[in-house]
Design a protein around this motif. Structure first.
Motif, PDB file in Angstrom:
ATOM      1  N   ARG A  13      -2.508  13.832  -2.055  1.00  0.00           N
ATOM      2  CA  ARG A  13      -1.515  12.780  -1.811  1.00  0.00           C
ATOM      3  C   ARG A  13      -0.274  13.327  -1.109  1.00  0.00           C
ATOM      4  N   SER A  14      -0.371  14.586  -0.683  1.00  0.00           N
ATOM      5  CA  SER A  14       0.826  15.211  -0.134  1.00  0.00           C
ATOM      6  C   SER A  14       1.165  14.704   1.275  1.00  0.00           C
ATOM      7  N   LEU A  22      -1.866  14.443  10.946  1.00  0.00           N
ATOM      8  CA  LEU A  22      -1.416  13.596  12.067  1.00  0.00           C
ATOM      9  C   LEU A  22      -1.289  14.428  13.338  1.00  0.00           C
ATOM     10  N   PHE A  77      -8.139  12.719   6.528  1.00  0.00           N
ATOM     11  CA  PHE A  77      -6.956  11.885   6.699  1.00  0.00           C
ATOM     12  C   PHE A  77      -7.121  10.557   5.950  1.00  0.00           C
ATOM     13  N   LEU A  81      -4.758   9.329   3.013  1.00  0.00           N
ATOM     14  CA  LEU A  81      -4.084   8.036   3.112  1.00  0.00           C
ATOM     15  C   LEU A  81      -4.395   7.159   1.887  1.00  0.00           C
ATOM     16  N   CYS A  84      -2.748   8.640  -1.325  1.00  0.00           N
ATOM     17  CA  CYS A  84      -1.291   8.510  -1.377  1.00  0.00           C
ATOM     18  C   CYS A  84      -0.860   7.047  -1.438  1.00  0.00           C
ATOM     19  N   ARG A  88       1.451   5.758  -4.437  1.00  0.00           N
ATOM     20  CA  ARG A  88       2.729   5.096  -4.200  1.00  0.00           C
ATOM     21  C   ARG A  88       2.741   3.681  -4.772  1.00  0.00           C
ATOM     22  N   ARG A 101       9.677  -1.628  -3.364  1.00  0.00           N
ATOM     23  CA  ARG A 101       9.614  -1.807  -1.914  1.00  0.00           C
ATOM     24  C   ARG A 101       8.153  -1.714  -1.512  1.00  0.00           C
ATOM     25  N   LEU A 107       1.695  -1.579   4.695  1.00  0.00           N
ATOM     26  CA  LEU A 107       1.370  -0.857   5.929  1.00  0.00           C
ATOM     27  C   LEU A 107       0.202   0.098   5.706  1.00  0.00           C
ATOM     28  N   HIS A 108       0.287   0.899   4.653  1.00  0.00           N
ATOM     29  CA  HIS A 108      -0.773   1.884   4.410  1.00  0.00           C
ATOM     30  C   HIS A 108      -2.093   1.214   4.028  1.00  0.00           C
ATOM     31  N   LEU A 111      -3.643  -0.027   7.086  1.00  0.00           N
ATOM     32  CA  LEU A 111      -4.281   1.052   7.853  1.00  0.00           C
ATOM     33  C   LEU A 111      -5.649   1.412   7.269  1.00  0.00           C
TER      34      LEU A 111
ATOM     35  N   TYR B 176       9.991   1.879  16.445  1.00  0.00           N
ATOM     36  CA  TYR B 176       8.633   2.128  15.944  1.00  0.00           C
ATOM     37  C   TYR B 176       7.871   0.855  15.557  1.00  0.00           C
ATOM     38  N   TRP B 212       2.046   7.193  19.391  1.00  0.00           N
ATOM     39  CA  TRP B 212       2.267   6.580  18.077  1.00  0.00           C
ATOM     40  C   TRP B 212       2.079   7.607  16.956  1.00  0.00           C
ATOM     41  N   LEU B 219       8.211  10.483  11.414  1.00  0.00           N
ATOM     42  CA  LEU B 219       8.735   9.720  10.272  1.00  0.00           C
ATOM     43  C   LEU B 219       8.333  10.364   8.946  1.00  0.00           C
ATOM     44  N   HIS B 220       7.107  10.868   8.879  1.00  0.00           N
ATOM     45  CA  HIS B 220       6.668  11.494   7.621  1.00  0.00           C
ATOM     46  C   HIS B 220       7.264  12.878   7.449  1.00  0.00           C
ATOM     47  N   LEU B 223      10.522  12.733   6.015  1.00  0.00           N
ATOM     48  CA  LEU B 223      10.541  12.463   4.566  1.00  0.00           C
ATOM     49  C   LEU B 223      10.510  13.757   3.758  1.00  0.00           C
TER      50      LEU B 223
END
Ligand code: HEM
Lengths: 409, 261
Positions: A13-14, A22, A77, A81, A84, A88, A101, A107-108, A111, B176, B212, B219-220, B223
């Motif tokens: 989950r890091s 990415l 990946f 994803l 995590c 979250r 929030r 969003l995740h 995806l 973004y 992208w 962005l990550h 963090l």
């Protein structure tokens, strides 16, 4: 043991792992964006240095996006994803309502659904191209029949295409076929005109009415009448038309297909892909009746058949290659054509120029027949992809609208 | 003609800003933001004029794309004076004006013929208009982020670096979502409607994805890294370079589905 799983969970989950993955994915994509994909090994050896081509072939950079390494990184990946996102989301749900929030969660999750849809698309998407002239029909997946009722082409004054539009009729329950041709010709309103792709002129009445309409000079009509008689491309005399009556085209539901406005049917969509013209030879019999043949098609005669093999490109006139796109077809002067003629069991190859005789026919010239190129696509992944898109857009905007409120306040 | 006047206004604005950059004291000059605003409005007029001529949103060629980018960048340069963190900053509008001038210079080059052409069938789509306009508006914010990230990298003062980091992050945070919607999602929806395939790894798509992914990595990374790390702004700089390569490089160096643009 628990400590091991905790460690694994934390690693998976890091966010650091996410950044590394990415960047790796971006590097793969850069390789795929620079190195031409899907060429033969010799291409890379020719165009890259010795070491370069060895690296490309060893790392499968010639087909990055389906290579094992890329798929492995993508899989890790996807796990990263998912874990995590789960982590979250559960954390967030333990917070008091007003502190939650959910933007990044949406969003995740979007995806993940998008990735799932992408996998489904890559595994199950099918695509078939069909080329139809006015009056042609073809079988769709699932057995329905599509008939091209009309086709329109508009140009800008400078000759660039303005619009392509096909009007099609769909017969959801067509009669079963005696044989299963890929494509057949039909006359509008004509019911039993040779769904097998071949009809004996003496068989039925609808045929003669079709013939009458097609004997008008083709140049005078805006859109050409469909060839009255279609002929098989294969050898042999073919089968008589299917006796089962199909629904008259006028009674079938009709749809318009334009570029950017596909026809959505259950299970698949049909897209207007392209538009071109096809040169057909025009043969005239002793009665003045006209027949239109595309390359590979034949017309039967009393003692055999005439088959249009190809245009004679050896003359170098360019007429064969330069098939002009025309809104209305016109009989045009063009090079010779090559025919296969069978008379009483004897076959000869004949080269003829417009005006000359071929067996009992006169070869009167050419016609540019407009052909509509349609793509029939089935993609089970796309509904998931579309759902993913909606969640991603919602999620990304919610995330940043909240954040920017904080920043700008 | 209109674009040329806008170009002149931006050049004038650039000259004024240079003069003020040499002055030790004080904030931004009072004239250049207004020149920028005027240039942006003129370019908008030009886009509307061309759109009326072809009865479609004029956003389908290289020239039109460039004046669209320059137009929104010029408008953003004007708007910067109203943002708390960027207010009074002289260098960010200056850097952004240089980028806008480059866009317009390229628009007047032979690489971008300016004749007005109505769109071919594939381009006649509302999704295409959304795709292109959102992508470019996102990239306009990336341009400001790019300038700010460079300043963040080169400035030695910790306090300044933090302040630039805020501006960089804010620009990306606005750009973004708009870019994500435009470049990836609306683009894919358009491709599906036009060609029946929502993703085909054509070079332009691949490079948009790389852009992208780079901003997503930024962005990550931000963090998990301290805001003073140099790698964080470096990703924003790389991201903008890749975005510009996606726009120019792919058109001129690599061929694909998108090579009409
Ligand atoms: C292509 C894939 C991904 C995209 C587009 C994406 C997008 C985003 C965005 C836009 C944010 C908001 C960042 C900000 O605060 O400015 C975010 C936050 C976050 N992402 Fe991702 N992400 C992706 C993959 C991942 C993965 C694989 C992980 C797994 C570790 C991850 C973990 C997080 C976390 C923990 C946050 C912080 C949420 C918060 O603010 O509480 N993301 N993501």
């Amino acid at each position: 043991m628990k400590a091991f799983f905790d460690k694994l969970y934390n690693a998976l989950r890091s966010v650091k792992l996410a950044v590394v993955l990415l960047v790796l994915l971006a590097l793969f994509a850069i390789a795929g964006g620079i190195i031409p994909q899907g060429k033969a090994a010799s291409y890379y050896i020719e165009h890259f240095s010795g070491a370069g081509s060895r690296i490309i072939l060893a790392l499968a950079l010639d087909h990055v996006f389906s290579s094992f390494l890329f798929l492995l990184v993508s899989a890790i990946f996807a796990i990263n994803l998912t874990v995590c996102t789960f982590h979250r989301l559960t954390n967030e749900l333990f917070k008091p309502r007003e502190k939650r929030r959910h933007g990044p969660d949406l969003l995740h999750i979007g995806l993940i659904i998008l990735l799932f849809g992408g996998i489904l698309t890559s595994r199950s998407r099918t695509e078939t191209f069909i080329n139809l002239r006015k009056g042609d029909s073809a079988r769709l997946p699932g057995g329905a029949k599509i008939v091209l009722v009309d086709l329109k082409y508009e140009q800008y004054p400078d000759g660039r295409p303005k619009s392509w539009e096909s009007t099609v009729a769909i017969d959801k329950n067509p009669p079963p076929e005696a044989s299963a041709p890929v494509l057949t010709h039909e006359e509008e309103g004509g019911d039993t005109l040779g769904t097998t792709g071949f009809a004996d002129p003496t068989l039925n009445n609808s045929l003669s009415s079709a013939k009458a309409s097609s004997s008008e000079p083709a140049t005078s009509s805006a859109a050409p009448a469909a060839p009255a008689i279609s002929a098989e491309t294969g050898a042999g005399p073919g089968l008589p038309s299917s006796p089962a009556p199909s629904t008259p085209i006028a009674e079938l539901p009709q749809y318009r297909i334009r570029v950017n406005t596909p026809l959505r049917l259950k299970g698949y969509s049909i897209y207007q892909q392209n538009w071109h013209t096809e040169k057909q030879v025009v043969l005239r019999d002793a009665m003045g009746m006209q027949f239109f043949l595309e390359p590979g098609m034949r017309e039967t005669t009393k003692d055999g058949f005439v088959l249009f093999m190809a245009l004679d490109t050896s003359q170098g006139a360019g007429g064969a290659a330069a098939v002009a796109v025309a809104a209305a077809p016109a009989v045009a002067a063009a090079p010779s054509a090559i025919f296969l003629l069978e008379q009483n069991g004897k076959r000869t190859v004949v080269k003829a120029a417009p005006g000359e005789k071929i067996g009992s026919f006169t070869f009167s010239g050419y016609i540019d027949q407009p052909v509509s190129g349609l793509a029939v696509v089935s993609d089970k992944g796309y509904p998931f992809v579309a759902a993913g898109f909606i969640l991603v857009i919602l999620g990304v905007f919610i995330t940043y609208i909240r954040k920017l409120k904080g920043i700008l306040a | 003609m209109i674009a040329t006047i806008a170009f002149g206004l931006l050049l004038l604005s650039l000259v004024i800003q240079i003069v003020f950059l040499f002055k030790k004291e004080g904030g931004q000059d009072g004239i250049s933001p207004w020149l920028s605003l005027a240039a942006g409005i003129l370019l908008l007029v030009e886009i509307v004029r061309r759109s009326i001529a072809i009865r479609f949103v004029a956003l389908t060629g290289m020239f039109e794309s460039l004046i669209f980018l320059a137009c929104f960048l010029a408008l953003l340069i004007f708007a910067l004076r109203y943002f708390k963190s960027a207010k009074g900053n002289r260098v960010i509008p200056f850097g952004a004006t240089i980028i806008a001038v480059i866009f317009l210079a390229l628009a007047s080059s032979p690489l971008a013929p300016s004749d007005i052409k109505p769109p071919i069938p594939a381009l006649q789509s509302g999704w295409l208009v959304l795709h292109v306009s959102f992508t470019f508006i996102g990239e306009v914010f990336f341009a400001v982020g790019f300038v700010s990230a460079i300043l963040q990298l080169v400035s030695k003062d910790e306090e300044k670096r933090r302040s630039y980091d805020r501006i960089t992050y804010t620009s990306i945070a606005v750009g973004y979502p708009i870019f994500t919607a435009g470049a990836l999602i609306f683009g894919a929806i358009w491709a599906e409607k036009a060609w029946g395939v929502w993703w085909s790894w054509d070079p332009k798509e691949t490079w948009a994805l790389i852009t992208w992914l780079t901003y997503t990595a930024y962005l990550h990374f931000r963090l998990v890294r301290k805001s003073t790390s140099k790698l964080v702004p470096a990703l924003v700089i790389i991201g903008f370079v890749i975005a510009m390569f996606t726009f120019f490089g792919v058109n001129f160096l690599l061929k694909g589905l998108h090579s009409y643009a």
